[in-house]
Design an enzyme around this catalytic site. Structure first.
Site, PDB file in Angstrom:
ATOM      1  N   GLU A  85      49.484  44.274  42.063  1.00 36.56           N
ATOM      2  CA  GLU A  85      50.209  44.810  40.866  1.00 36.56           C
ATOM      3  C   GLU A  85      49.261  45.674  39.882  1.00 36.56           C
ATOM      4  OE1 GLU A  85      49.808  41.682  42.031  1.00 36.56           O
ATOM      5  OE2 GLU A  85      52.107  41.382  42.686  1.00 36.56           O
ATOM      6  N   HIS A 121      58.339  31.854  39.512  1.00 27.97           N
ATOM      7  CA  HIS A 121      59.433  32.832  39.765  1.00 27.97           C
ATOM      8  C   HIS A 121      60.507  32.794  38.642  1.00 27.97           C
ATOM      9  CE1 HIS A 121      57.767  31.884  43.916  1.00 27.97           C
ATOM     10  NE2 HIS A 121      58.106  33.256  44.250  1.00 27.97           N
TER      11      HIS A 121
HETATM   12  C1  LIG Z   1      50.604  38.084  42.826  1.00 27.64           C
HETATM   13  C2  LIG Z   1      51.660  38.175  43.759  1.00 27.64           C
HETATM   14  N1  LIG Z   1      52.314  39.098  43.911  1.00 27.64           N
HETATM   15  C3  LIG Z   1      53.457  38.982  44.801  1.00 27.64           C
HETATM   16  C4  LIG Z   1      53.906  37.710  45.166  1.00 27.64           C
HETATM   17  C5  LIG Z   1      55.272  37.785  46.137  1.00 27.64           C
HETATM   18  N2  LIG Z   1      54.895  37.415  47.464  1.00 27.64           N
HETATM   19  C6  LIG Z   1      54.985  36.268  47.912  1.00 27.64           C
HETATM   20  S1  LIG Z   1      54.465  35.915  49.699  1.00 27.64           S
HETATM   21  C7  LIG Z   1      54.118  37.656  49.506  1.00 27.64           C
HETATM   22  C8  LIG Z   1      53.637  38.019  50.986  1.00 27.64           C
HETATM   23  C9  LIG Z   1      52.224  37.659  51.326  1.00 27.64           C
HETATM   24  O1  LIG Z   1      52.086  38.247  52.594  1.00 27.64           O
HETATM   25  P1  LIG Z   1      50.612  37.512  53.278  1.00 27.64           P
HETATM   26  O2  LIG Z   1      49.515  37.419  52.466  1.00 27.64           O
HETATM   27  O3  LIG Z   1      50.295  38.184  54.482  1.00 27.64           O
HETATM   28  O4  LIG Z   1      50.970  36.031  53.665  1.00 27.64           O
HETATM   29  P2  LIG Z   1      51.984  35.473  54.485  1.00 27.64           P
HETATM   30  O5  LIG Z   1      53.234  35.183  53.857  1.00 27.64           O
HETATM   31  O6  LIG Z   1      52.075  36.456  55.817  1.00 27.64           O
HETATM   32  O7  LIG Z   1      51.277  34.311  55.144  1.00 27.64           O
HETATM   33  C10 LIG Z   1      54.400  38.226  48.482  1.00 27.64           C
HETATM   34  C11 LIG Z   1      54.479  39.881  48.198  1.00 27.64           C
HETATM   35  C12 LIG Z   1      53.061  36.795  44.866  1.00 27.64           C
HETATM   36  N3  LIG Z   1      53.466  35.577  45.166  1.00 27.64           N
HETATM   37  N4  LIG Z   1      51.972  36.997  43.955  1.00 27.64           N
END
Ligand SMILES: Cc1ncc(C[n+]2csc(CCOP(=O)(O)OP(=O)(O)O)c2C)c(N)n1
Ligand SMILES: Cc1ncc(C[n+]2csc(CCOP(=O)(O)OP(=O)(O)O)c2C)c(N)n1
Ligand SMILES: [Mg+2]
Ligand SMILES: [Mg+2]
Lengths: 337, 412, 337, 412
Positions: free
Chosen positions: A60, A129
């Protein structure tokens, strides 16, 4: 005139500005190909191309930092933070960079950046959230902070935000993305089509940043609300039958001081409602301003109905979320004074 | 292999006050060894450049190797200009330091020993290109021929200051001279440079951006954001790292950890990276020219670690004798950039001790004259205040009601 | 009893706790060998060893993040952010991690972390060495926020903070590190030795977090102040001759509600003063609370004297910094109502 | 070398819905090729491990190469346990997904296809070691023999939940089982793991910490903070990167940019790094054991990229068919971890199809039985609310006055 949800209205505003102004670019996590986890940007990449609407890595502060650089160089970035709860890593870039650039450089460089983010609870999102960080933004000189409560305002305010020469935080109360919400125990969720504010004109129009709207004129007491709480206020009025004037602030910074003062001078009573935690919430600013400006007109203390000073809980969501009943009790208390 | 118990490591400098300066761990490769890579080199292939060090001037002042050869167009006039830029920079720094000591400004911060980096880099840029500097790149302004009165006015926070006293001395800003408004918060502008460069690419304006960061500030989150987003979007940006061995009182090892070089860290992001002798004007000029050409041609970002030494105190609020040997600067193995370029020019027969002394005197006079004029507009001990109402100017494009009320409360 | 400056008192508190409790560790930028840019940790590495007092890379979110992990594992980290202006990169770790850990884990994990930072202006630091971000911290449920105004409190509150089971933000008003400050045009800067609060006992003692101090009893009006502003209030009282009661809040979260209400019920008037920008500053919370709790006792609106809603300017520092004269005018205005 | 105009790059996946899955860019090295490095390997020497991929099981289900040999002590019982752990995990995920579809919980999130990573890693840890997981490492809890009722209670937010409904489903917390309270904010806990490990080293308790991060979240600032501070202080921490190719709708290229591997990025920080076939239980177990031994012996941090694929949707709020080909998961070149280990065990003669079917039925019964019991304590559609006053419990150790007043206002 078409009826739109908040999501459709936001998307339409982006679509209009992307078409209007080649400097407008839209980016954030999942906003490109997929169109955003709340679908606010769905289809825009297809229409306007990947150079105008694209995905970013999950960072972010990078999203905002890139936006600051692009805005300073003359573009009009409109970025999305996936949930307001995730703005904190970007708070340095927002509060120390975007907000300061014009002043610090004596107007050599400016930052016409819009930062959109879904805010508030009521969707079983738990503590990460559901947050409402508006008070933090309003403490930062150089930012503007707006919160629409319906599709018409959402589109008009977003277009105004994108056209604004300064950075604007655009908070989207996610509980009312798809319809107004009158509180957990207030019957079926209604769709936007039930409301006149869902009639959204096509093409470009703006709602002026800094102007509140009187959602319900009344003479007994003034309710200051924004976002989802506007509907909670409507419901509390319905339940109590008190002739309250409901002011939808729409813009928290700058604030429509005149509209507020005019109303409270008339009613002599004021209740403030928001979802964010109480201590140092934006309700504090409102109460402080109103008591100073309207001191001699006040017949009762200004009350604040807010989220409790605790993280937003999952299981106890409806004990946390300010209910029409709670607001109703405050209205009755104020009328008794 | 020692197998034992987990214990923390606390990196520190090889020598502390009272000890003898020790640069034995610093490898100084021979000049002229590394080739000039193709403009479209990728991160993988840049490994020897990220681990080694591009150097042109040898100890005798000769320009050697392929980078020197490629600099055919660095004609005598250009070289002499470089020396003059550095001399000017050094005199200005000295004068403004003295002014602070006399109470004429609240703060100052020198770039002594690092003059070659900004001076040589800037001369390779074109109008419209934008630097995102730190507080220690005033040399960029010098080599951009930024009006001295504006530069000094900023230090005195008087009405010669284009930013009208808004910021701490040395936090310059000049859109016209390609110098982005400096933020006191370290690192933040590194990723903004990437954003600016993205805007350049999207609007096809042919301009490039240059981010600047100190070795200490590579630890900041924005270093990561910048390298990451530069790697993803491939905008026309040069990401400069000025490794001057110190971050206030902490030595560079606290920011480097077990990394071999900062260039190597950048390379881990998939950004090609080079390491360069930052006290060698010709090396800086040659690599800058190469990097500018690469970047402007749409070949993507590049990171450059400029290896140098912070000769002076961190700032006028600092006393380095509290944390490093007093004579460490003098022992720095890469020498002094002014002396090295001067020796080279004299060796080439296009400069002489006499010309040098004369030029120095001329520059001194010019600078002192301007300084006196600028001081007429007010100094810290003898201020000529702006209207306090200026506080409210530029918070927003248009003054909102609440600021109007506050200005009235203030009496304006 | 020795006389100490604030800096010496802070250093002494750290020294006492480092000696007392092997779990205490102190770290931050330049705090190790050098002893901090304000010298608050000078000599501590030498006394207690490098495992207890050490330097960190320049990354405020890493500093706090490491602190959260160490605290959760049972240590008592006391970290320094070099200037409060640089806490923003760490705000995510502070507000979403340190503050939430106990609640989120239902007390399986806790975070007894102290985060020290110099705050406030008046030292010609410009906009990035002068900020007062206390309001932002007070909006975060789960944090405690303290601001000492003198050496005695600084030591006692810091020891209390280190012994506290929860995260504490410890704000150090840097303008009074070396002596009280009565305003730019109020004569020579005085050293701490002129003040009884500079008498600092040796060894361990605590000042309770959550308790305000009445710095000057009075009957005409209540001034709510903290940090440097306590002395500005003293000077305003001296200049105006108004018999004001000066309350030094010391702890903003939790707040000594009872002490404030008791005073305002007595005086019927209240002025709040702080250096931070006005909108959504901590003064808003104070005014909102006081008007609600003391509504029927108030004889005049509560006024807020604060920094202007602009970045902290360098050249116009003394037009920005709340002066005793400005406070004095507010006191007179309040007495006229 | 193409010299042109600066233009941005927007990385995307090789195939989108409607297209044919395309994994041709993914190099799958032969199993058994990479050696077992010395425990004290440094970042420099770890290059082949960071660029290659440690694999043990070949396509026929044989365990091959030096990592397999070194696993002599991974006896049949241990291997069978691994298979059972993964089977349990998969059934639990399926049951809890169904429960969400039936409205019994508000949210769920599976780890299908990634079971080997958490299951095999956890079995190499010792009591007192602490994981800092993401929401997709419930497999760590399974292999830690975490009580199923507690795990399920968290999903239903009922009184079987040790955290009493405070957090979103899957945000588990268990100090006793080495599972740090999950934060919904990505990345934040990676650096906290380093801090915890520093506390371990300072208190000489012999324990280690393990940070976990997704490929998408490597973009977060805390990834940088963690690698940096691990490199500086050298605490006993294993920094795991689960590269499952997707971050909600964005493919891993958006986080990787031009980096070759995430392990290479870690290596840029001076932290030795390995890349491992995450769908190969034996490879995960072998490398985890090696890493745990290294770390516990005081040889410093290590980073491990586990290469895998997110077979299921991101969560119950997601539909992957909107952004990737429907059959992409089935074509994933590293196969399925359960099938691969099963084939290996059958090949070794220590398992059979029959045993497998029987075990699966047993596990299913056990899980369904517990699930029914736990559902008696309340579900999303049929809640048994906690006292609302619980909202105020644990905000602080002791309830401050303002929270007492708020609780009273609430009526408690
Ligand atoms: C600081 C932050 N930004 C955005 C999110 C929203 N978000 C939750 S899971 C996700 C994707 C994460 O992907 P990855 O790190 O590859 O983990 P995976 O879900 O594939 O295990 C996002 C963007 C969040 N939880 N925290
Ligand atoms: C975010 C942030 N943290 C801390 C500081 C305080 N600070 C100012 S300069 C400095 C050292 C920077 O060192 P380096 O990046 O190596 O640059 P150099 O001064 O050597 O040119 C520090 C810690 C700051 N300005 N911003
Ligand atoms: Mg440095
Ligand atoms: Mg992923």
């Amino acid at each position: 005139m078409p009826t739109m949800t908040m999501i459709e209205a936001i998307r339409d505003a982006l679509d209009v500005k992307l078409a209007d102004d080649p400097g407008v670019v839209v980016f954030g996590e999942d906003v490109g190909f997929f169109g955003g986890v709340f679908r606010c940007t769905a289809g825009l990449q297809k229409t306007h191309g990947i150079e105008r609407v694209f995905d970013t890595p999950i960072n972010e502060s990078a999203i905002v930092g890139l936006g600051v650089g692009m805005a300073a160089q003359g573009m009009k970035p409109c970025v999305e933070i996936q949930f307001a709860d995730y703005m904190y890593p970007g708070f340095d870039q927002i509060s120390q960079e975007a907000a300061r650039l014009r002043h610090r450089s004596n107007q050599q460089f400016t930052c016409p950046l819009v930062i959109r983010m879904p805010t508030g609870g009521g969707i079983y999102g738990g503590q990460t959230h559901s947050q409402s960080p508006e008070a933090l933004f309003t403490h930062v000189a150089g930012l503007k902070v707006v919160v629409p409560s319906n599709p018409y305002d959402a589109k008009g305010l977003l277009i105004a935000a994108i056209e604004d020469p300064d950075p604007v935080i655009f908070l989207e109360p996610k509980r009312i993305y798809n319809g107004p919400f009158y509180g957990h125990s207030a019957g079926e969720a209604a769709g936007w089509s039930s409301r006149p504010e869902a009639q959204v004109p096509e093409g470009r129009y703006t709602v002026e940043i800094g102007k509140a709207a009187i959602r319900r004129p009344g003479s007994a007491i003034t309710i200051l609300a924004y976002g989802t709480m506007v509907f909670i206020a409507e419901e509390a009025v319905r339940q109590t039958g008190i002739d309250a004037e409901i002011i939808d602030l729409r813009s928290l910074l700058p604030l429509d001081h005149a509209a507020i003062v005019q109303s409270v001078e008339k009613t002599g009573r004021c209740v403030v409602i928001h979802e964010a935690t109480r201590t140092s919430g934006f309700g504090a600013e409102l109460a402080a301003e109103v008591q100073e400006a309207c001191f001699w007109h006040l017949k009762a203390p200004i009350q604040r109905i807010t989220g409790w000073d605790a993280p937003y809980p999952l299981a106890a969501e409806w004990d946390y979320f300010p209910s029409p009943q709670r607001l109703g009790r405050a209205l009755i208390r104020a009328m008794e004074d | 292999m020692v197998v034992g118990e987990a214990k923390l490591n606390f990196p520190g400098p090889p020598a502390r006050p009272g000890g003898a300066p020790d640069f034995s761990l610093i490898e100084v490769p021979e000049p002229g060894v590394l080739p000039v890579p193709p403009l479209d080199i990728d991160a993988e292939a840049s490994e020897p450049f990220a681990k080694g060090m591009i150097r042109v001037l040898d100890d005798a002042g000769n320009a050697v190797g392929p980078w020197a050869d490629g600099m055919g167009s660095l004609d005598p006039a250009h070289c002499v200009q470089g020396l003059i830029d550095m001399l000017r920079m050094r005199i200005i720094d000295q004068r403004l330091l003295n002014a602070q000591r006399q109470g004429k400004s609240s703060f100052y911060l020198q770039c002594t020993g690092e003059e070659a980096i900004g001076c040589a880099f800037q001369r390779q840029l074109s109008p419209g290109d934008m630097n995102f500097p730190t507080y220690r790149q005033q040399s960029l302004l010098i080599a951009a021929d930024y009006p001295l009165a504006a530069l000094m006015g900023q230090i005195y926070a008087n009405d010669c200051d284009p930013t009208e006293g808004r910021q701490l001395p040395t936090m310059h800003s000049s859109r016209d001279y390609g110098f982005f408004s400096i933020s006191g918060n370290l690192g933040t502008q590194y990723v903004q440079a990437v954003g600016w460069a993205m805007a350049n690419a999207l609007s096809r304006n042919g301009q490039i951006a240059a981010g600047w960061i100190g070795d200490g500030a590579t630890a900041s989150n924005d270093f990561h954001s910048a390298l990451l987003t530069a790697s993803v979007y491939q905008p026309p940006v040069i990401l400069n790292i000025v490794n001057n061995q110190w971050a206030i009182s902490t030595c560079t090892a606290i920011a480097a950890g077990a990394s071999r070089t900062y260039a190597e860290r950048a390379r881990g992001y998939g950004v090609p990276a080079l390491r360069v002798d930052g006290n060698d004007y010709l090396a800086v000029a040659a690599v800058s020219r190469w990097a500018v050409e690469r970047t402007r041609s749409g070949l993507g970002p590049v990171a450059i670690e400029w290896f140098t030494y912070r000769t002076a105190a961190h700032s006028t609020s600092d006393d380095p004798n509290a944390y490093r040997p007093r004579d460490e600067a003098a022992m720095w193995p890469l020498g002094d950039p002014v002396e090295r370029l001067k020796a080279h020019l004299i060796g080439r027969g296009i400069w002489s001790e006499q010309q040098h002394a004369q030029k120095q005197a001329e520059l001194f006079d010019e600078i002192v004259t301007t300084q006196k004029e600028v001081e007429q507009h007010g100094t810290f001990v003898n201020p000529r205040p702006f209207s306090p109402a200026k506080i409210f100017e530029g918070v927003y494009a248009h003054l909102p009601d609440h600021l109007r009320r506050q200005r009235q409360e203030m009496g304006y």
